[in-house]
Motif scaffolding. Structure first.
Motif, short mmCIF file in Angstrom:
data_model
loop_
_atom_site.label_atom_id
_atom_site.label_comp_id
_atom_site.label_asym_id
_atom_site.label_seq_id
_atom_site.Cartn_x
_atom_site.Cartn_y
_atom_site.Cartn_z
N ARG A 51 0.84 -1.20 0.00
CA ARG A 51 0.00 0.00 0.00
C ARG A 51 0.88 1.25 0.00
N ASN A 69 -7.94 2.34 1.93
CA ASN A 69 -8.90 1.28 2.19
C ASN A 69 -9.47 0.65 0.93
N GLN A 70 -9.31 1.30 -0.20
CA GLN A 70 -9.85 0.77 -1.45
C GLN A 70 -8.85 -0.14 -2.17
#
Length: 169
Positions: A51, A69-70
């Protein structure tokens, strides 16, 4: 660096686990709550590193801005294009059967999509531990730890070939 510190803490915990579960091919299917806890922590760190790479490099699929979060493994797989994660091997030198080689992102060398097997196992355990508890095993833990080492190495390796840190087990 927070990512490196987390990897060092996990490395120490893996060494401690090896005091109780011999690192050997015979024990690859061994599973326990201790392995589950460490496996989960390692996978959290793998996700955090992937991430971080995407967000730091302003990754925008189809020009769309995503929040942390996606992001999922289909997005994380894009890191293969810049970091060549599938080409890395991690050797565990203190393996009972001789040195053990783990290639946690080997499946990404192919054009197939999706997550590596050890990551799929992590999701199975996370979402249904009662049925998938055996997936929290030494083999998946070692693959996930190797993935973490690959990610740290691919980000911190200097051009001159000298490592900027040492993690050993």
């Amino acid at each position: 660096m927070l990512y490196l510190r987390a990897a060092r803490v996990i490395s120490k915990d893996l060494e401690r686990l090896f005091d109780f579960v011999e690192p050997s091919d015979a024990n690859l299917t061994t599973y326990s709550f201790e392995i589950l806890g460490l496996f989960t922590r390692v996978c959290f760190e793998v996700e955090a590193n992937l991430r971080g790479i995407l967000l730091e490099n302003k990754y925008r699929p189809n020009g769309e801005v995503l929040n942390a979060n996606q992001l999922n493994m289909n997005h994380y797989r894009k890191v293969e294009q810049s970091h060549f994660l599938s080409k890395y091997s991690v050797l565990f030198p203190n393996w009972s059967d001789g040195m053990k080689d783990f290639q946690p992102f080997a499946s990404w060398a192919e054009e197939s999509d999706g997550a590596p097997d050890w990551y799929r196992a992590y999701n199975r355990v996370k979402h249904n531990r009662q049925i998938s508890f055996p997936d929290a095993n030494l083999d998946n833990l070692c693959h996930s730890f190797a993935a973490l080492i690959v990610l740290i190495s691919s980000q911190l390796w200097r051009e001159d070939g000298a490592a900027t840190f040492v993690l050993g087990i």
